[in-house]
Design a protein around this motif. Structure first.
Motif, short mmCIF file in Angstrom:
data_model
loop_
_atom_site.label_atom_id
_atom_site.label_comp_id
_atom_site.label_asym_id
_atom_site.label_seq_id
_atom_site.Cartn_x
_atom_site.Cartn_y
_atom_site.Cartn_z
N GLN A 1 0.71 -1.37 -0.11
CA GLN A 1 0.35 -0.05 0.02
C GLN A 1 0.65 1.22 -0.07
OE1 GLN A 1 -2.40 0.24 3.53
NE2 GLN A 1 -3.73 2.23 2.39
N VAL A 2 0.39 2.25 -0.63
CA VAL A 2 1.20 3.25 -1.40
C VAL A 2 0.71 4.57 -0.51
CG1 VAL A 2 3.10 4.19 -2.92
CG2 VAL A 2 2.55 2.41 -3.39
N TYR A 3 0.82 5.19 0.28
CA TYR A 3 0.37 6.73 0.36
C TYR A 3 1.23 7.43 1.34
CZ TYR A 3 0.68 5.09 5.48
OH TYR A 3 1.57 4.63 7.05
N ALA A 4 1.14 8.97 0.85
CA ALA A 4 1.68 10.00 1.45
C ALA A 4 1.97 9.81 3.26
CB ALA A 4 1.44 11.14 1.05
N ASP B 1 -2.54 10.73 10.00
CA ASP B 1 -1.78 9.32 9.67
C ASP B 1 -3.21 8.89 9.15
OD1 ASP B 1 -0.09 7.81 8.88
OD2 ASP B 1 -0.74 6.08 10.45
N ARG B 2 -3.90 8.72 9.62
CA ARG B 2 -5.86 7.89 8.90
C ARG B 2 -5.79 8.20 7.87
NH1 ARG B 2 -8.59 3.94 12.74
NH2 ARG B 2 -6.83 4.12 13.66
N ILE B 3 -6.35 9.80 7.91
CA ILE B 3 -6.94 9.88 6.77
C ILE B 3 -6.10 9.87 5.22
CG2 ILE B 3 -7.42 12.04 5.69
CD1 ILE B 3 -8.57 13.01 7.99
N THR B 4 -4.42 9.43 5.19
CA THR B 4 -3.78 9.39 4.20
C THR B 4 -3.42 8.04 3.65
OG1 THR B 4 -2.37 9.62 6.07
CG2 THR B 4 -2.40 11.70 4.47
N ARG C 1 -3.41 3.61 -2.16
CA ARG C 1 -3.57 2.83 -2.73
C ARG C 1 -2.69 1.82 -3.11
NH1 ARG C 1 0.30 3.33 -7.17
NH2 ARG C 1 1.61 5.68 -6.77
N ARG C 2 -2.65 0.57 -3.55
CA ARG C 2 -2.44 -0.66 -3.48
C ARG C 2 -1.37 -0.43 -4.70
NH1 ARG C 2 -3.20 -3.08 0.62
NH2 ARG C 2 -5.26 -3.91 1.50
#
Length: 108
Positions: free
Chosen positions: A23-26, A87-90, A95-96
């Protein structure tokens, strides 16, 4: 005797590494949140110390220092909560993706 046919001299053939789903997120950075929270707490402490009524027994600098410690602590706690929410929102907006291993696998 031909050593090229000797199976003990040939390196073991390992299976090709498999792709990994990630999972990729900022992600927000933890320490800047804590620093800003402490700084905001100290600024509020100094404002409240110098805008409040003056005491004949205690100097404004002493009051400001005492309040700075307490308000900085509260600021760090609030910043920690804000960090967790951000952090929870991001993570939810992440996206996978498919990660492809590169290079040689590490051997212990």
């Amino acid at each position: 005797m031909d050593s090229s046919n000797n199976p003990s001299n040939t390196p073991e053939h390992e299976p090709a590494p498999q792709n990994i789903e990630v999972q990729v997120y900022a992600a927000p950075k933890f320490w800047p949140f804590m620093g800003v929270g402490a700084l905001v707490g100290v600024i509020i402490a100094f404002i409240s110390a110098y805008l409040g009524p003056e005491s004949a027994e205690i100097s404004r600098g002493s009051v400001a220092g005492f309040l700075a410690v307490g308000f900085a602590f509260v600021g760090v706690l609030v910043a920690g909560i804000v960090f967790l929410v951000v952090d929870r929102i991001t993570r939810k907006k992440g996206r996978r993706a498919l990660a492809v291993p590169m290079g040689e696998p590490e051997h212990p």
